[in-house]
Design a protein around this motif. Structure first.
Motif, short mmCIF file in Angstrom:
data_model
loop_
_atom_site.label_atom_id
_atom_site.label_comp_id
_atom_site.label_asym_id
_atom_site.label_seq_id
_atom_site.Cartn_x
_atom_site.Cartn_y
_atom_site.Cartn_z
N ARG A 49 -16.07 -10.84 6.64
CA ARG A 49 -15.76 -9.41 6.49
C ARG A 49 -14.28 -9.13 6.77
N LEU A 50 -13.74 -9.79 7.77
CA LEU A 50 -12.31 -9.62 8.04
C LEU A 50 -11.48 -10.13 6.87
N GLY A 51 -11.89 -11.25 6.28
CA GLY A 51 -11.17 -11.77 5.13
C GLY A 51 -11.24 -10.84 3.93
N ALA A 52 -12.44 -10.30 3.66
CA ALA A 52 -12.59 -9.36 2.55
C ALA A 52 -11.79 -8.08 2.80
N LEU A 53 -11.76 -7.63 4.05
CA LEU A 53 -10.97 -6.44 4.40
C LEU A 53 -9.49 -6.69 4.12
N GLY A 54 -8.97 -7.84 4.55
CA GLY A 54 -7.56 -8.15 4.31
C GLY A 54 -7.24 -8.28 2.83
N ALA A 55 -8.13 -8.93 2.06
CA ALA A 55 -7.88 -9.12 0.63
C ALA A 55 -7.88 -7.78 -0.11
N ALA A 56 -8.85 -6.91 0.22
CA ALA A 56 -8.92 -5.60 -0.45
C ALA A 56 -7.72 -4.73 -0.09
N LEU A 57 -7.31 -4.77 1.18
CA LEU A 57 -6.14 -3.99 1.59
C LEU A 57 -4.88 -4.50 0.89
N ALA A 58 -4.74 -5.82 0.81
CA ALA A 58 -3.56 -6.38 0.15
C ALA A 58 -3.54 -6.02 -1.33
N ALA A 59 -4.71 -6.06 -1.98
CA ALA A 59 -4.77 -5.70 -3.40
C ALA A 59 -4.41 -4.24 -3.62
N ALA A 60 -4.94 -3.36 -2.76
CA ALA A 60 -4.65 -1.93 -2.90
C ALA A 60 -3.17 -1.64 -2.63
N ALA A 61 -2.61 -2.27 -1.59
CA ALA A 61 -1.21 -2.02 -1.25
C ALA A 61 -0.28 -2.55 -2.35
N THR A 62 -0.60 -3.71 -2.89
CA THR A 62 0.24 -4.29 -3.94
C THR A 62 0.21 -3.43 -5.20
N MET A 63 -0.99 -2.96 -5.57
CA MET A 63 -1.09 -2.10 -6.75
C MET A 63 -0.39 -0.77 -6.51
N GLY A 64 -0.51 -0.23 -5.31
CA GLY A 64 0.10 1.06 -5.01
C GLY A 64 1.61 1.04 -4.99
N THR A 65 2.21 -0.13 -4.87
CA THR A 65 3.67 -0.24 -4.86
C THR A 65 4.21 -0.88 -6.14
N SER A 66 3.40 -0.93 -7.17
CA SER A 66 3.82 -1.57 -8.43
C SER A 66 4.52 -0.56 -9.33
N ASP A 67 5.74 -0.21 -8.98
CA ASP A 67 6.58 0.67 -9.79
C ASP A 67 7.88 -0.07 -10.10
N GLU A 68 8.33 0.06 -11.33
CA GLU A 68 9.59 -0.56 -11.72
C GLU A 68 10.27 0.29 -12.79
N THR A 69 11.56 0.52 -12.59
CA THR A 69 12.37 1.25 -13.56
C THR A 69 13.45 0.32 -14.08
N LEU A 70 13.56 0.22 -15.37
CA LEU A 70 14.57 -0.66 -15.96
C LEU A 70 15.97 -0.10 -15.72
N PRO A 71 16.96 -0.96 -15.54
CA PRO A 71 18.31 -0.48 -15.21
C PRO A 71 19.00 0.23 -16.35
N PHE A 72 18.60 -0.05 -17.59
CA PHE A 72 19.29 0.59 -18.71
C PHE A 72 18.52 1.85 -19.12
N PHE A 73 19.10 2.98 -18.84
CA PHE A 73 18.52 4.24 -19.26
C PHE A 73 19.66 5.25 -19.43
N THR A 74 19.37 6.28 -20.19
CA THR A 74 20.36 7.31 -20.48
C THR A 74 20.00 8.57 -19.71
#
Length: 203
Positions: A49-74
């Motif tokens: 259960r501790l392992g599943a808790l850590g894996a689910a938290l890591a998956a949620a945190a990684t997805m929640g921070t998956s933002d990227e803006t390309l450097p070339f924009f006008t």
């Protein structure tokens, strides 16, 4: 008349009291061994259960921070990729958050199963809820995996372009989140099997 050197052997049949005491000792020994096995299963359940808790938290945190803006924009156009752009990833984030919350709430019940290994009711409740959690986590992980595949490979039939050549960090994040979710799914699957085995061997 027997010689004095001859020995006489007298067979004394076992008394009922000695037979009962041996049977009671055997039953007690089996109960101790069964209790130790059930306690060991409870400890293994706690670790999973501790392992599943850590894996689910890591998956949620990684997805929640998956933002990227390309450097070339006008001034009028900028190219940005975020999990918020796709409802599938939003569902994934919510699902992994719920799974992590459930695992955190189930940990105290797992501790009770260690302290009281003969508690059948708690194990049955955990078995049912773990099965629901497994279904929920699998659906979210599978849906997100399909979107990650499209992001990497695209689909010419539907004019879906592969974006990972441009948004490399974004694709690495969502791919890592999906991997973490499948780790959580695998651990929850073991939890379901463990609960079923513990319930089967309760009696």
């Amino acid at each position: 008349m027997k010689n004095s050197n001859d020995s006489t052997v007298i067979d004394v049949p076992p008394t009922a009291g000695s037979s009962k005491s041996k049977a009671a000792a055997s039953v007690a020994s089996r109960q101790v061994n069964a209790g130790g096995m059930k306690r060991g299963l409870g400890v293994f359940d706690f670790v999973l259960r501790l392992g599943a808790l850590g894996a689910a938290l890591a998956a949620a945190a990684t997805m929640g921070t998956s933002d990227e803006t390309l450097p070339f924009f006008t001034q009028f156009f900028q190219f940005e990729a975020s999990y918020e752009d796709l409802p599938t990833f939003q569902f994934f984030l919510i699902a992994m958050g719920i799974i992590a919350g459930y695992m955190a709430l189930s940990v105290p019940f797992s501790i009770v199963c260690i302290v009281r290994p003969a508690a059948v009711g708690i194990r049955l409740v955990l078995f049912i809820l773990d099965t629901v959690a497994l279904t929920f986590a699998t659906s979210a992980a599978a849906a997100a995996a399909a979107m990650v595949y499209l992001a990497h490979s695209g689909n010419s039939n539907t004019n879906w372009l592969a974006i990972c050549d441009q948004f490399e960090d974004f694709c690495q994040n969502i791919s890592g989140a999906v991997v973490g979710s499948f780790v959580a799914v695998l651990l929850i699957m073991f939890l379901v099997l463990l609960s079923a085995f513990a319930i089967r061997n309760t009696h």
